[in-house]
Design a protein around this motif. Structure first.
Motif, PDB file in Angstrom:
ATOM      1  N   LEU A 117      41.975  37.018  32.413  1.00  0.00           N
ATOM      2  CA  LEU A 117      43.241  36.531  32.959  1.00  0.00           C
ATOM      3  C   LEU A 117      43.409  35.050  32.647  1.00  0.00           C
ATOM      4  CD1 LEU A 117      43.027  37.995  36.600  1.00  0.00           C
ATOM      5  CD2 LEU A 117      43.777  39.162  34.527  1.00  0.00           C
ATOM      6  N   ASN A 118      44.660  34.625  32.418  1.00  0.00           N
ATOM      7  CA  ASN A 118      44.894  33.192  32.344  1.00  0.00           C
ATOM      8  C   ASN A 118      45.069  32.653  33.758  1.00  0.00           C
ATOM      9  OD1 ASN A 118      47.764  33.171  33.166  1.00  0.00           O
ATOM     10  ND2 ASN A 118      48.109  34.247  31.222  1.00  0.00           N
ATOM     11  N   GLN A 119      44.987  31.350  33.902  1.00  0.00           N
ATOM     12  CA  GLN A 119      44.958  30.767  35.248  1.00  0.00           C
ATOM     13  C   GLN A 119      46.264  30.951  36.016  1.00  0.00           C
ATOM     14  OE1 GLN A 119      44.171  26.594  34.809  1.00  0.00           O
ATOM     15  NE2 GLN A 119      46.051  26.174  33.662  1.00  0.00           N
ATOM     16  N   ASN A 120      47.368  31.266  35.303  1.00  0.00           N
ATOM     17  CA  ASN A 120      48.656  31.447  35.962  1.00  0.00           C
ATOM     18  C   ASN A 120      48.979  32.913  36.237  1.00  0.00           C
ATOM     19  OD1 ASN A 120      49.250  28.627  35.888  1.00  0.00           O
ATOM     20  ND2 ASN A 120      49.799  28.841  33.710  1.00  0.00           N
ATOM     21  N   SER A 121      48.041  33.805  35.987  1.00  0.00           N
ATOM     22  CA  SER A 121      48.302  35.226  36.166  1.00  0.00           C
ATOM     23  C   SER A 121      48.661  35.538  37.617  1.00  0.00           C
ATOM     24  CB  SER A 121      47.075  36.046  35.757  1.00  0.00           C
ATOM     25  OG  SER A 121      47.258  37.410  36.077  1.00  0.00           O
ATOM     26  N   LEU A 122      49.670  36.391  37.771  1.00  0.00           N
ATOM     27  CA  LEU A 122      50.056  36.839  39.113  1.00  0.00           C
ATOM     28  C   LEU A 122      48.966  37.686  39.764  1.00  0.00           C
ATOM     29  CD1 LEU A 122      53.759  37.869  38.368  1.00  0.00           C
ATOM     30  CD2 LEU A 122      52.941  35.731  39.374  1.00  0.00           C
ATOM     31  N   LEU A 123      48.058  38.180  38.942  1.00  0.00           N
ATOM     32  CA  LEU A 123      47.006  39.062  39.456  1.00  0.00           C
ATOM     33  C   LEU A 123      46.037  38.322  40.383  1.00  0.00           C
ATOM     34  CD1 LEU A 123      46.280  42.019  39.221  1.00  0.00           C
ATOM     35  CD2 LEU A 123      44.868  41.484  37.233  1.00  0.00           C
ATOM     36  N   TRP A 124      45.920  37.015  40.199  1.00  0.00           N
ATOM     37  CA  TRP A 124      44.986  36.269  41.043  1.00  0.00           C
ATOM     38  C   TRP A 124      45.347  36.372  42.513  1.00  0.00           C
ATOM     39  CZ3 TRP A 124      40.545  35.416  39.259  1.00  0.00           C
ATOM     40  CH2 TRP A 124      40.319  35.010  37.946  1.00  0.00           C
ATOM     41  N   HIS A 125      46.644  36.370  42.802  1.00  0.00           N
ATOM     42  CA  HIS A 125      47.074  36.485  44.195  1.00  0.00           C
ATOM     43  C   HIS A 125      46.625  37.819  44.785  1.00  0.00           C
ATOM     44  CE1 HIS A 125      49.537  35.913  47.791  1.00  0.00           C
ATOM     45  NE2 HIS A 125      49.961  37.151  47.631  1.00  0.00           N
ATOM     46  N   GLU A 126      46.751  38.898  44.006  1.00  0.00           N
ATOM     47  CA  GLU A 126      46.323  40.214  44.485  1.00  0.00           C
ATOM     48  C   GLU A 126      44.818  40.258  44.681  1.00  0.00           C
ATOM     49  OE1 GLU A 126      47.866  43.382  42.085  1.00  0.00           O
ATOM     50  OE2 GLU A 126      49.748  42.316  41.689  1.00  0.00           O
ATOM     51  N   VAL A 127      44.096  39.690  43.737  1.00  0.00           N
ATOM     52  CA  VAL A 127      42.635  39.692  43.832  1.00  0.00           C
ATOM     53  C   VAL A 127      42.178  38.960  45.089  1.00  0.00           C
ATOM     54  CG1 VAL A 127      40.516  38.834  42.747  1.00  0.00           C
ATOM     55  CG2 VAL A 127      42.276  39.919  41.345  1.00  0.00           C
ATOM     56  N   ASP A 128      42.848  37.881  45.430  1.00  0.00           N
ATOM     57  CA  ASP A 128      42.462  37.098  46.601  1.00  0.00           C
ATOM     58  C   ASP A 128      42.837  37.765  47.917  1.00  0.00           C
ATOM     59  OD1 ASP A 128      41.229  34.999  45.308  1.00  0.00           O
ATOM     60  OD2 ASP A 128      43.063  33.824  45.092  1.00  0.00           O
ATOM     61  N   ASN A 129      43.948  38.510  47.931  1.00  0.00           N
ATOM     62  CA  ASN A 129      44.534  38.900  49.204  1.00  0.00           C
ATOM     63  C   ASN A 129      44.575  40.397  49.497  1.00  0.00           C
ATOM     64  OD1 ASN A 129      45.592  36.198  50.286  1.00  0.00           O
ATOM     65  ND2 ASN A 129      46.411  36.237  48.205  1.00  0.00           N
ATOM     66  N   GLU A 130      44.448  41.257  48.488  1.00  0.00           N
ATOM     67  CA  GLU A 130      44.613  42.683  48.728  1.00  0.00           C
ATOM     68  C   GLU A 130      43.256  43.372  48.895  1.00  0.00           C
ATOM     69  OE1 GLU A 130      47.188  44.644  46.026  1.00  0.00           O
ATOM     70  OE2 GLU A 130      48.853  43.257  46.351  1.00  0.00           O
ATOM     71  N   PRO A 131      43.059  44.087  50.005  1.00  0.00           N
ATOM     72  CA  PRO A 131      41.770  44.749  50.266  1.00  0.00           C
ATOM     73  C   PRO A 131      41.336  45.690  49.145  1.00  0.00           C
ATOM     74  CG  PRO A 131      43.121  44.733  52.239  1.00  0.00           C
ATOM     75  CD  PRO A 131      43.990  44.237  51.137  1.00  0.00           C
ATOM     76  N   GLU A 132      42.285  46.341  48.471  1.00  0.00           N
ATOM     77  CA  GLU A 132      41.909  47.265  47.403  1.00  0.00           C
ATOM     78  C   GLU A 132      41.106  46.553  46.325  1.00  0.00           C
ATOM     79  OE1 GLU A 132      43.905  50.697  44.552  1.00  0.00           O
ATOM     80  OE2 GLU A 132      45.115  48.950  45.105  1.00  0.00           O
ATOM     81  N   GLN A 151      31.812  40.146  50.329  1.00  0.00           N
ATOM     82  CA  GLN A 151      30.680  40.800  50.992  1.00  0.00           C
ATOM     83  C   GLN A 151      31.124  42.077  51.686  1.00  0.00           C
ATOM     84  OE1 GLN A 151      28.340  38.199  53.424  1.00  0.00           O
ATOM     85  NE2 GLN A 151      27.465  39.868  54.623  1.00  0.00           N
ATOM     86  N   PRO A 152      30.470  43.211  51.387  1.00  0.00           N
ATOM     87  CA  PRO A 152      30.864  44.483  52.020  1.00  0.00           C
ATOM     88  C   PRO A 152      30.770  44.410  53.539  1.00  0.00           C
ATOM     89  CG  PRO A 152      29.332  44.849  50.202  1.00  0.00           C
ATOM     90  CD  PRO A 152      29.333  43.380  50.465  1.00  0.00           C
ATOM     91  N   GLN A 153      31.752  44.995  54.179  1.00  0.00           N
ATOM     92  CA  GLN A 153      31.775  45.063  55.632  1.00  0.00           C
ATOM     93  C   GLN A 153      31.872  46.527  56.060  1.00  0.00           C
ATOM     94  OE1 GLN A 153      30.641  42.235  57.044  1.00  0.00           O
ATOM     95  NE2 GLN A 153      32.326  42.079  58.482  1.00  0.00           N
ATOM     96  N   PRO A 154      31.126  46.936  57.101  1.00  0.00           N
ATOM     97  CA  PRO A 154      31.270  48.303  57.599  1.00  0.00           C
ATOM     98  C   PRO A 154      32.686  48.549  58.097  1.00  0.00           C
ATOM     99  CG  PRO A 154      29.328  47.213  58.543  1.00  0.00           C
ATOM    100  CD  PRO A 154      30.125  46.155  57.855  1.00  0.00           C
ATOM    101  N   ALA A 155      33.119  49.797  58.042  1.00  0.00           N
ATOM    102  CA  ALA A 155      34.483  50.143  58.455  1.00  0.00           C
ATOM    103  C   ALA A 155      34.730  49.816  59.913  1.00  0.00           C
ATOM    104  CB  ALA A 155      34.727  51.627  58.200  1.00  0.00           C
ATOM    105  N   TRP A 156      33.672  49.760  60.729  1.00  0.00           N
ATOM    106  CA  TRP A 156      33.837  49.491  62.153  1.00  0.00           C
ATOM    107  C   TRP A 156      33.814  47.988  62.458  1.00  0.00           C
ATOM    108  CZ3 TRP A 156      29.979  52.354  59.914  1.00  0.00           C
ATOM    109  CH2 TRP A 156      28.717  51.756  59.817  1.00  0.00           C
ATOM    110  N   GLN A 157      33.652  47.154  61.437  1.00  0.00           N
ATOM    111  CA  GLN A 157      33.747  45.712  61.601  1.00  0.00           C
ATOM    112  C   GLN A 157      35.053  45.247  60.964  1.00  0.00           C
ATOM    113  OE1 GLN A 157      31.755  43.899  63.334  1.00  0.00           O
ATOM    114  NE2 GLN A 157      29.808  44.994  63.474  1.00  0.00           N
ATOM    115  N   THR A 158      35.934  44.635  61.726  1.00  0.00           N
ATOM    116  CA  THR A 158      37.264  44.304  61.206  1.00  0.00           C
ATOM    117  C   THR A 158      37.314  42.960  60.503  1.00  0.00           C
ATOM    118  OG1 THR A 158      37.846  43.369  63.364  1.00  0.00           O
ATOM    119  CG2 THR A 158      38.411  45.675  62.985  1.00  0.00           C
TER     120      THR A 158
END
Length: 277
Positions: free
Chosen positions: A44-59, A130-137
């Motif tokens: 990715l280049n530094q201006n890619s819109l994908l960075w926002h998704e990588v930072d913020n989307e749980p998927e 860092q992976p988190q268990p499903a029961w830890q929010t």
């Protein structure tokens, strides 16, 4: 990116209206036909819109990691491909899902995260949420594994020794507990609320250990064991006045395996109560 974790990965990536370098790491290997399910390296280049998704989307947090390096992308791809298949100390070959953040977390930590990890080679940093268990929010945030210093002499390092095998066993245990929790949450949500999030992890570990000590080998039996422990008490299988021992005393089960006995008990007496099918 892990193609299993990110559904229809290649189709979704190629449909994006931006310039992304996409390198399936199974391409040009014996597993090319399932390249969409394997590791995929993105540039990715530094201006890619994908960075926002990588930072913020749980998927993305559960499907991808961020690698930093001054090396060309082709060099990083070649380096990572050597981990597509690894051989353990007994000579058994495995496909290593190093692009799955959960697997990578346990795998990389097995090398000692306090020190530079030599096997990262041209990769200076490997960032994983860092992976988190499903029961830890709470979101545990990004963790950084550091590679060797640039120009450092390479030292031999086995990418899959005994410590790494144990680490992948821990990753499987984590996944199993997540599936157990999902099943209990779906079928026994009220009973599950009696366990606090801090107590749940150790309870699941204890229940799995006792299930194994009881001789239960199948995941279905382990789920039933945990469900019965939750609804009928951790001592349901040993309580003198309990329903399980009463049932055993009235049935000829000597030729059954422990899995068969437990599943037969569940199917004939408790299935209507809504335990897992």
């Amino acid at each position: 990116m892990d193609g299993v974790r990110y559904n229809e990965a290649l189709a979704r990536l190629y449909q994006r209206a931006e310039d992304i370098q996409i390198e399936p790491l199974y391409a040009g290997t014996p597993w090319q036909e399932v390249a969409d399910l394997g590791p995929i390296l993105l540039g990715l280049n530094q201006n890619s819109l994908l960075w926002h998704e990588v930072d913020n989307e749980p998927e993305w947090h559960t499907a991808a990691a961020v690698l930093t390096s001054h090396a060309p992308m082709t060099q990083i791809a070649d380096h990572l491909r050597q981990f597509n298949q690894v051989t353990d100390t007994q000579g058994n070959a495995y496909l290593l899902r190093y692009a799955d953040p959960l697997v990578a977390w346990f795998w990389l930590k097995s090398f000692g995260s306090a020190n530079a990890i030599q096997i990262l080679g041209p990769i200076s940093q490997w960032h994983i949420v860092q992976p988190q268990p499903a029961w830890q929010t709470a979101d545990a945030g990004w963790h950084v594994f550091n590679g060797p210093d640039p120009g450092a002499s390479e030292s031999p390092c086995n990418p899959f020794g005994e410590a790494q095998q144990q680490a992948l066993d821990q990753a499987y245990r984590w996944q199993l507990k997540s599936r157990l929790y999902a099943c209990l949450q779906a079928n026994n949500p009220v009973a599950l609320q009696r366990l606090t999030p801090n107590a749940l992890d150790s309870w699941l570990d204890n229940r799995l250990l006792t299930a194994e000590a009881w001789g239960l080998a199948s995941e279905r039996s382990q789920i039933i064991w945990c469900a019965l422990s939750l609804t009928h008490g951790d001592d349901f299988a040993t309580a003198i006045d309990g329903r399980y021992l009463h049932w055993l005393s009235h049935h000829q089960t000597a030729v059954f395996t422990p899995d068969q006995r437990l599943q037969q008990y569940y199917q004939t007496t408790l299935e209507p109560e809504g335990l897992p099918t």
